[in-house]
Design a protein around this motif. Structure first.
Motif, PDB file in Angstrom:
ATOM      1  N   HIS A 150      58.146   3.377  16.261  1.00  0.00           N
ATOM      2  CA  HIS A 150      58.748   4.131  15.176  1.00  0.00           C
ATOM      3  C   HIS A 150      60.090   3.512  14.810  1.00  0.00           C
ATOM      4  CE1 HIS A 150      59.783   6.073  19.044  1.00  0.00           C
ATOM      5  NE2 HIS A 150      61.019   6.078  18.543  1.00  0.00           N
ATOM      6  N   VAL A 151      60.524   3.802  13.607  1.00  0.00           N
ATOM      7  CA  VAL A 151      61.829   3.372  13.121  1.00  0.00           C
ATOM      8  C   VAL A 151      62.769   4.557  13.289  1.00  0.00           C
ATOM      9  CG1 VAL A 151      63.126   2.636  11.081  1.00  0.00           C
ATOM     10  CG2 VAL A 151      60.825   1.746  11.487  1.00  0.00           C
ATOM     11  N   HIS A 152      63.989   4.286  13.748  1.00  0.00           N
ATOM     12  CA  HIS A 152      64.967   5.338  13.958  1.00  0.00           C
ATOM     13  C   HIS A 152      65.870   5.478  12.740  1.00  0.00           C
ATOM     14  CE1 HIS A 152      63.904   3.886  18.021  1.00  0.00           C
ATOM     15  NE2 HIS A 152      63.939   5.167  18.302  1.00  0.00           N
ATOM     16  N   LEU A 153      66.092   6.716  12.323  1.00  0.00           N
ATOM     17  CA  LEU A 153      67.035   7.026  11.257  1.00  0.00           C
ATOM     18  C   LEU A 153      68.205   7.762  11.907  1.00  0.00           C
ATOM     19  CD1 LEU A 153      64.576   8.393   8.541  1.00  0.00           C
ATOM     20  CD2 LEU A 153      65.343   6.025   8.903  1.00  0.00           C
ATOM     21  N   VAL A 154      69.379   7.144  11.889  1.00  0.00           N
ATOM     22  CA  VAL A 154      70.536   7.687  12.591  1.00  0.00           C
ATOM     23  C   VAL A 154      71.576   8.148  11.576  1.00  0.00           C
ATOM     24  CG1 VAL A 154      72.327   7.195  14.303  1.00  0.00           C
ATOM     25  CG2 VAL A 154      70.109   6.038  14.468  1.00  0.00           C
ATOM     26  N   CYS A 155      71.940   9.430  11.639  1.00  0.00           N
ATOM     27  CA  CYS A 155      72.950   9.973  10.723  1.00  0.00           C
ATOM     28  C   CYS A 155      74.338   9.668  11.271  1.00  0.00           C
ATOM     29  CB  CYS A 155      72.767  11.476  10.557  1.00  0.00           C
ATOM     30  SG  CYS A 155      74.018  12.197   9.443  1.00  0.00           S
ATOM     31  N   ARG A 156      75.132   8.984  10.467  1.00  0.00           N
ATOM     32  CA  ARG A 156      76.502   8.658  10.872  1.00  0.00           C
ATOM     33  C   ARG A 156      77.410   9.883  10.881  1.00  0.00           C
ATOM     34  NH1 ARG A 156      77.435   3.309  11.530  1.00  0.00           N
ATOM     35  NH2 ARG A 156      76.190   1.841  10.351  1.00  0.00           N
ATOM     36  N   ALA A 157      77.040  10.939  10.173  1.00  0.00           N
ATOM     37  CA  ALA A 157      77.880  12.135  10.100  1.00  0.00           C
ATOM     38  C   ALA A 157      77.675  13.054  11.300  1.00  0.00           C
ATOM     39  CB  ALA A 157      77.617  12.879   8.799  1.00  0.00           C
ATOM     40  N   CYS A 158      76.423  13.433  11.568  1.00  0.00           N
ATOM     41  CA  CYS A 158      76.163  14.404  12.644  1.00  0.00           C
ATOM     42  C   CYS A 158      75.552  13.777  13.898  1.00  0.00           C
ATOM     43  CB  CYS A 158      75.260  15.526  12.138  1.00  0.00           C
ATOM     44  SG  CYS A 158      73.557  15.023  11.788  1.00  0.00           S
ATOM     45  N   GLY A 159      75.110  12.520  13.804  1.00  0.00           N
ATOM     46  CA  GLY A 159      74.547  11.845  14.970  1.00  0.00           C
ATOM     47  C   GLY A 159      73.077  12.136  15.218  1.00  0.00           C
ATOM     48  N   SER A 160      72.437  12.890  14.326  1.00  0.00           N
ATOM     49  CA  SER A 160      71.019  13.200  14.531  1.00  0.00           C
ATOM     50  C   SER A 160      70.175  11.925  14.444  1.00  0.00           C
ATOM     51  CB  SER A 160      70.538  14.221  13.498  1.00  0.00           C
ATOM     52  OG  SER A 160      70.557  13.656  12.205  1.00  0.00           O
ATOM     53  N   ILE A 161      69.053  11.958  15.141  1.00  0.00           N
ATOM     54  CA  ILE A 161      68.126  10.828  15.148  1.00  0.00           C
ATOM     55  C   ILE A 161      66.762  11.345  14.735  1.00  0.00           C
ATOM     56  CG2 ILE A 161      67.002   9.052  16.540  1.00  0.00           C
ATOM     57  CD1 ILE A 161      69.429   9.329  18.480  1.00  0.00           C
ATOM     58  N   ALA A 162      66.206  10.755  13.690  1.00  0.00           N
ATOM     59  CA  ALA A 162      64.857  11.092  13.243  1.00  0.00           C
ATOM     60  C   ALA A 162      63.995   9.852  13.406  1.00  0.00           C
ATOM     61  CB  ALA A 162      64.869  11.547  11.790  1.00  0.00           C
ATOM     62  N   GLU A 163      62.708  10.061  13.526  1.00  0.00           N
ATOM     63  CA  GLU A 163      61.764   8.955  13.660  1.00  0.00           C
ATOM     64  C   GLU A 163      60.839   8.947  12.464  1.00  0.00           C
ATOM     65  OE1 GLU A 163      59.703   9.673  17.315  1.00  0.00           O
ATOM     66  OE2 GLU A 163      61.523   9.511  18.518  1.00  0.00           O
TER      67      GLU A 163
ATOM     68  N   HIS B  46      63.918  -0.540  24.498  1.00  0.00           N
ATOM     69  CA  HIS B  46      65.251  -0.077  24.130  1.00  0.00           C
ATOM     70  C   HIS B  46      65.538  -0.406  22.675  1.00  0.00           C
ATOM     71  CE1 HIS B  46      66.807  -4.211  24.383  1.00  0.00           C
ATOM     72  NE2 HIS B  46      67.854  -3.755  23.712  1.00  0.00           N
ATOM     73  N   THR B  47      66.474   0.320  22.129  1.00  0.00           N
ATOM     74  CA  THR B  47      66.994   0.073  20.796  1.00  0.00           C
ATOM     75  C   THR B  47      68.465   0.448  20.812  1.00  0.00           C
ATOM     76  OG1 THR B  47      66.587   0.411  18.440  1.00  0.00           O
ATOM     77  CG2 THR B  47      66.456   2.350  19.843  1.00  0.00           C
ATOM     78  N   HIS B  48      69.186   0.040  19.793  1.00  0.00           N
ATOM     79  CA  HIS B  48      70.606   0.385  19.706  1.00  0.00           C
ATOM     80  C   HIS B  48      70.778   1.391  18.579  1.00  0.00           C
ATOM     81  CE1 HIS B  48      72.009  -2.602  22.590  1.00  0.00           C
ATOM     82  NE2 HIS B  48      70.993  -3.318  22.151  1.00  0.00           N
ATOM     83  N   LEU B  49      71.187   2.598  18.953  1.00  0.00           N
ATOM     84  CA  LEU B  49      71.346   3.667  17.977  1.00  0.00           C
ATOM     85  C   LEU B  49      72.817   3.936  17.677  1.00  0.00           C
ATOM     86  CD1 LEU B  49      68.613   6.151  19.235  1.00  0.00           C
ATOM     87  CD2 LEU B  49      68.426   4.356  17.500  1.00  0.00           C
ATOM     88  N   SER B  50      73.683   3.175  18.296  1.00  0.00           N
ATOM     89  CA  SER B  50      75.114   3.299  18.049  1.00  0.00           C
ATOM     90  C   SER B  50      75.777   2.042  18.594  1.00  0.00           C
ATOM     91  CB  SER B  50      75.677   4.549  18.735  1.00  0.00           C
ATOM     92  OG  SER B  50      75.636   4.393  20.139  1.00  0.00           O
ATOM     93  N   HIS B  51      77.093   2.047  18.599  1.00  0.00           N
ATOM     94  CA  HIS B  51      77.812   0.903  19.139  1.00  0.00           C
ATOM     95  C   HIS B  51      77.862   0.939  20.661  1.00  0.00           C
ATOM     96  CE1 HIS B  51      78.993  -0.526  15.261  1.00  0.00           C
ATOM     97  NE2 HIS B  51      79.473   0.660  14.935  1.00  0.00           N
ATOM     98  N   GLY B  52      77.432   2.004  21.262  1.00  0.00           N
ATOM     99  CA  GLY B  52      77.502   2.165  22.712  1.00  0.00           C
ATOM    100  C   GLY B  52      76.291   1.581  23.414  1.00  0.00           C
ATOM    101  N   SER B  53      75.889   2.243  24.443  1.00  0.00           N
ATOM    102  CA  SER B  53      74.781   1.801  25.277  1.00  0.00           C
ATOM    103  C   SER B  53      73.463   1.807  24.519  1.00  0.00           C
ATOM    104  CB  SER B  53      74.645   2.732  26.485  1.00  0.00           C
ATOM    105  OG  SER B  53      75.812   2.720  27.255  1.00  0.00           O
TER     106      SER B  53
ATOM    107  N   GLY C 213      72.691   5.907   8.160  1.00  0.00           N
ATOM    108  CA  GLY C 213      73.014   6.505   6.869  1.00  0.00           C
ATOM    109  C   GLY C 213      73.466   7.937   7.060  1.00  0.00           C
ATOM    110  N   VAL C 214      73.190   8.774   6.062  1.00  0.00           N
ATOM    111  CA  VAL C 214      73.559  10.191   6.118  1.00  0.00           C
ATOM    112  C   VAL C 214      72.306  11.005   5.870  1.00  0.00           C
ATOM    113  CG1 VAL C 214      75.004  11.991   5.089  1.00  0.00           C
ATOM    114  CG2 VAL C 214      75.881   9.656   5.287  1.00  0.00           C
ATOM    115  N   CYS C 215      72.049  11.952   6.768  1.00  0.00           N
ATOM    116  CA  CYS C 215      70.848  12.794   6.641  1.00  0.00           C
ATOM    117  C   CYS C 215      70.993  13.783   5.487  1.00  0.00           C
ATOM    118  CB  CYS C 215      70.560  13.516   7.951  1.00  0.00           C
ATOM    119  SG  CYS C 215      71.714  14.852   8.367  1.00  0.00           S
ATOM    120  N   GLY C 216      69.892  14.398   5.103  1.00  0.00           N
ATOM    121  CA  GLY C 216      69.873  15.343   3.996  1.00  0.00           C
ATOM    122  C   GLY C 216      70.784  16.539   4.232  1.00  0.00           C
ATOM    123  N   ASN C 217      70.837  17.043   5.463  1.00  0.00           N
ATOM    124  CA  ASN C 217      71.701  18.200   5.760  1.00  0.00           C
ATOM    125  C   ASN C 217      73.170  17.852   5.547  1.00  0.00           C
ATOM    126  OD1 ASN C 217      69.530  19.827   6.412  1.00  0.00           O
ATOM    127  ND2 ASN C 217      69.658  19.335   8.594  1.00  0.00           N
TER     128      ASN C 217
END
Length: 132
Positions: free
Chosen positions: A80-93, A62-69, A123-127
């Motif tokens: 892998h390391v997760h990249l989480v966009c705070r704007a759109c919620g997308s997750i990249a590895e 498990h990992t924490h990708l937000s303040h939730g579950s 952070g914020v993704c490129g899009n």
């Protein structure tokens, strides 16, 4: 693994493990929704307990990708390391090698070994950056 520990592979445990594999990054709630489509009687408490057991057995991480579950994924996947966009919620590895300068320094200076499989960078993704 379950049998080695004196536990049974119940239909509920099997469904939960399959859901994690199928969903990729899965919260307990998304696992519960997927399992309920096949077995309506499985409750959320069973999902949480089973995910904890499967993690103890090394079958999921498990990992924490937000303040939730927490978010679970199959343990057999490459780390892998997760990249989480705070704007759109997308997750990249990304490959954990991107963290080597940090992990090497922490090991050298603090004798601290980072569990890269649990690292999430926000952070914020490129899009979304372009949309600003």
């Amino acid at each position: 693994m379950l049998r080695e520990r004196g536990l049974r592979l119940t239909p509920q445990r099997q469904l939960i493990l399959e859901a994690v594999h199928e969903l990729g990054h899965a919260t307990p709630e998304s696992v519960h929704n997927a399992v309920r489509e096949r077995a309506a009687g499985v409750n959320i408490t069973t999902v949480y307990r089973t995910l904890e057991l499967l993690e103890e057995l090394g079958l999921v991480n498990h990992t924490h990708l937000s303040h939730g579950s927490p978010t679970y994924h199959a343990a057999g996947e490459d780390q892998h390391v997760h990249l989480v966009c705070r704007a759109c919620g997308s997750i990249a590895e990304v490959d954990p090698a991107v963290m080597e300068p940090v992990t090497d320094r922490l090991l050298r200076e603090r004798d601290f070994r980072v569990d890269v499989g649990h690292v999430s960078l926000f952070g914020v993704c490129g899009n979304c950056k372009e949309a600003e």
